[in-house]
Scaffold this active site. Structure first.
Site, mmCIF file in Angstrom:
data_model
loop_
_atom_site.group_PDB
_atom_site.id
_atom_site.type_symbol
_atom_site.label_atom_id
_atom_site.label_comp_id
_atom_site.label_asym_id
_atom_site.label_seq_id
_atom_site.Cartn_x
_atom_site.Cartn_y
_atom_site.Cartn_z
ATOM 1 N N GLU A 271 6.741 -9.297 12.160
ATOM 2 C CA GLU A 271 7.240 -8.996 10.642
ATOM 3 C C GLU A 271 6.560 -7.384 10.431
ATOM 4 O OE1 GLU A 271 5.712 -12.061 8.036
ATOM 5 O OE2 GLU A 271 6.860 -13.574 9.024
ATOM 6 N N HIS A 294 9.600 -13.189 3.979
ATOM 7 C CA HIS A 294 8.027 -14.056 4.005
ATOM 8 C C HIS A 294 7.925 -14.303 2.504
ATOM 9 C CE1 HIS A 294 4.246 -15.035 6.393
ATOM 10 N NE2 HIS A 294 4.282 -16.044 5.477
#
Length: 411
Positions: A271, A294
């Site tokens: 990420e 997220h």
């Protein structure tokens, strides 16, 4: 003197908050009398992080700031770390343990936010909304009921029936889903949920699979080529747990082969560390796939509750010594004691230390009004409530014990 007064002046206790911690936490610290509060909107690293933490007693972070062994070892005055999120992966817990630094988090405060996103994603996917949304933005009018279904009456399979999984279970049943779950530990069902004996049986018998497992060695690539091969009935797959639980490349093939009809992922193996960094995934531009950055717990309500939860734990530890919820220092729930001095002693968990503590206290003829002990594999945590007249001499003796990590008069 009461437990709300610490021996270290509150106006000199530096508390550092990184990554835009909720205002609820800042309010809590200020209401408790702490005034030396430094706020930073983003994550810090390297020399800047080390410089900011040089004189800090408490540091509050979210998920991006990495508190490594090197960082913790250099922050000599650090007493506690607050992780204002579910996990503690961003902190070297072993280093914090050995340094006598207490680490808290908020494992349950964003449960509802994640559960709501799971249900919303399931409805969007079963109605093929991602595809219809894309078509509408392209000027195409796909008013068609083919392969679009109601969620009522469908079978939801939950992998991991913990705090979030069970909350999803409650919401799902309320809107008419039949709920089944699989967990490696025996869990009592809520409502009419039914336990399934194996992951394979769960996948093969359910229309929607939602993953809610912790990030461990056992769960890494849990959904690998073999497990993804059990999807044959165009099920929906949702992952709001950990990014490395699913083999993404094999998930892509399963989606392309239409053995999974839709997927929603909020977590990924890799990420971006900031908004400036580009996000890439093999799942981009696939049909009926929802990718979110997220944000499962990223609601204002969740962040507010997390702020309240973690700040309360930190303040209790700073002012009372209570360490319930700690991931590093052994847990102790402590009563309030009036007209005493409280001394905290954190030491390496080796034989003979407690005996030496009692021996030194005994030689001073100190009146012990309360003594509390808890240990883990690495460290022991002793709290002594003693008469006021003896505290300074007692502290000096306790600091001289060979395996002492930290010792201080709390109040």
């Amino acid at each position: 003197m009461t437990t709300s007064t610490t021996s270290f002046p509150k106006d000199k206790m530096k508390i550092v908050l990184l990554e835009s911690i909720s205002q609820s936490a800042i309010n809590a610290f200020k209401d408790a009398g702490y005034t030396q509060i430094e706020e930073y909107s983003g994550a810090l690293s390297g020399e800047k992080l080390e410089r900011v933490l040089k004189d800090a007693k408490v540091v509050c972070i979210r998920s991006k700031t990495q508190l490594t062994k090197e960082v913790i070892d250099k922050a000599k005055k650090l007493v506690a770390i607050g992780c204002f999120c579910i996990g503690t992966n961003q902190v070297d817990l072993e280093a914090a343990n050995k340094a006598g630094v207490c680490v808290f988090n908020a494992p349950f405060s964003n449960t509802r936010s994640v559960a709501e996103l799971v249900i919303a994603s399931a409805i969007m996917l079963i109605r093929k909304i991602p595809d219809k949304n894309k078509a509408a933005h392209a000027g195409e009018w796909e008013k068609d009921s083919t392969n679009a279904h109601e969620i009522r009456g469908k079978r939801l399979g939950i992998v991991g029936y913990g705090h979030i999984g069970s909350q999803v279970s409650i919401l799902a049943e309320a809107i008419g889903l039949r709920v089944f779950y699989y967990d490696t530990e025996n869990k009592l069902p809520l409502g009419n949920a039914e336990e399934v004996s194996s992951l394979k049986a769960l996948i093969e018998s359910c229309d929607i699979i939602s993953i809610h497992v912790p990030g461990t060695k056992q769960t890494k690539n849990l959904f690998d080529k073999e497990v993804l091969g059990w999807f044959q009935n165009e099920q929906i797959l949702i992952n709001m747990s950990r990014g490395d639980v699913i083999d993404i490349d094999n998930l892509k093939r399963t989606l392309e082969e239409k053995r999974i009809s839709g997927a929603a992922l909020d977590v990924f193996p890799e990420e971006p560390k900031s908004k400036a960094e580009k996000f890439t995934s093999p799942l981009q531009n696939l049909s009926n796939v929802i990718l979110t950055p997220h944000i499962g717990g990223s609601t204002e309500e969740a962040q507010w509750n997390i702020g309240l939860d973690v700040s309360a734990k930190l303040i209790k530890y700073i002012e009372n010594g209570a360490s319930i919820g700690s991931h590093s220092i052994p847990e102790l729930s402590l009563p309030k004691m009036e007209e005493t001095h409280r001394i905290l002693h954190i030491h390496k968990n080796v034989s003979g230390v407690l005996s030496e503590i009692n021996s030194k206290i005994s030689k001073l003829n100190v009146n012990i009004l309360g003594q509390y002990l808890s240990t883990n594999f690495e460290v022991g945590y002793v709290v002594l409530d003693i008469s006021k007249n003896d505290s300074l001499d007692a502290l000096k003796e306790l600091k001289s014990i060979q395996h002492t990590i930290k010792a201080r008069i709390l109040y």
